[in-house]
Design an enzyme around this catalytic site. Structure first.
Site: not given
Length: 281
Positions: A189, A196
Site C-alpha cells: 500500500c 497487497d
C-alpha cells in the site's frame, strides 16, 4: 518508493489514521485519489492514454436495513472506468459502506442508485454498480486466470527492489500471441505499506517475451509502494515501452482486504476480463 508518496493530494486521506466507524449513511466518507498522481511520472495523460480499461471491485460486506428495519445483505460488483479523474481509496470505500449498516433504504434499487451516484461523484466518472443476492452466487466455482503460468522456474533471486532493467531486451525473435500468468505479484500500500497480494495475467501479441526476465520484473514489485490500480498501469506501461508488443492487456486480481477486492485491467486491444473470484479471493 514512489516519488509522490508525500503528495499533498494524499495528506487528507483517512488511510493509515485512526478513524471512527459510522453506521448511518454518509457519502462524505468517500475519498478519491487523482489518477494523475502516478500517470504524470509515467508520461501518461488523460487525453492520450495508451490503454482502456476499468477497476473492478467486489463488495463482500454490504448490508443495510429495508423499509421495515430488516437487515439486507448483498454482494456488490462495481466498475470504475480508467478514464475517471480519481480512483477510489479503499479504506474510505470500506468506511462509506459501513455507513449503510443502520440506514433504511426503500429498495435494493435505491441502494444501487445511491452507490452509483456517490461513487461516480467521488471518481468523477461514470461508475457501474450491480448487486447480487447470495442465492445468485451460491455454487459459483473458483475461477482461474487462463494462460501459461510462469512461476515454476528454477531461478535464484536475491534482489527485490523494483526495477525496469529486467525488461531490457526481454522481447526478441518471432512474433507470438500468448497469455502469461503469475501468482507471485506482491506490492505494498502506498500509505501504510501493508502487503497487497495478487495474480496477474498478461496477454500480448508481439516479439516473444523472455519468461525469466518477466518474472524477475514482477517479483521486483515486492517492496514497491503503490495502489493496485497504479501497479497495473505501471506494468502495462513498462511492458509496452520495453517489449513493444503490437497488442497488450494486463489484468490483476488482488486478494480482498476489509471486505473488498480490487481487480484492475488495462488493454490496448480487444480484451474481456474474466470476473470470477480466484482461489485466494
Amino acid at each position: 518508493m514512489s516519488s509522490y508518496d508525500n503528495h499533498q493530494a494524499l495528506a487528507g486521506l483517512t488511510l493509515g489514521k485512526s478513524t471512527d466507524y459510522r453506521d448511518t449513511y454518509d457519502a462524505s466518507l468517500l475519498q478519491g485519489v487523482p489518477r494523475s498522481l502516478n500517470r504524470d511520472p509515467l508520461g501518461l495523460h488523460a487525453d492520450n492514454l495508451p490503454f482502456h480499461g476499468a477497476d473492478i471491485w467486489t463488495l463482500y460486506e454490504l448490508s443495510w436495513l429495508n423499509g421495515k428495519g430488516l437487515p439486507q445483505v448483498a454482494v456488490g460488483h462495481v466498475e470504475l472506468p480508467d478514464t475517471s479523474v480519481n480512483l477510489v481509496e479503499s479504506k474510505s470505500f470500506k468506511l462509506y459502506l459501513n455507513s449503510f449498516n443502520q440506514t433504511r433504504f426503500a429498495s435494493w434499487q435505491d441502494v444501487a442508485e445511491t452507490l452509483t451516484r456517490d461513487l461516480s461523484a467521488c471518481a468523477q466518472g461514470e461508475v457501474k454498480v450491480a448487486l447480487y443476492r447470495l442465492d445468485e452466487l451460491e455454487g459459483q466455482p473458483i475461477a482461474h486466470l487462463h494462460g501459461a503460468c510462469i512461476d515454476d522456474q528454477d531461478i535464484e533471486i536475491d534482489n527485490y527492489q523494483f526495477s525496469t532493467d529486467y525488461l531490457q531486451g526481454a522481447a526478441s525473435g518471432k512474433i507470438v500471441e500468448e497469455t502469461l500468468v503469475s501468482h507471485l505479484l506482491k506490492s505494498n500500500c502506498l500509505i501504510t505499506h501493508q502487503p497487497d497480494w495478487g495474480s496477474v495475467q498478461i496477454q500480448y501479441r508481439g516479439a516473444k517475451i523472455d519468461r525469466e526476465q518477466l518474472l524477475r520484473y514482477l517479483v521486483s514489485f515486492r517492496h514497491h509502494n503503490e495502489f493496485h490500480e497504479q501497479c497495473v498501469e505501471r506494468i502495462f506501461n513498462d511492458i509496452l515501452r520495453f517489449c513493444q508488443p503490437e497488442s497488450l492487456s494486463v489484468y490483476a486480481r488482488y486478494t480482498r482486504r476489509g471486505g473488498l477486492d480490487i481487480n484492475p485491467w488495462r488493454s490496448n486491444g480487444d480484451f474481456s476480463p474474466a470476473t470470477g473470484r480466484l482461489a485466494r479471493q
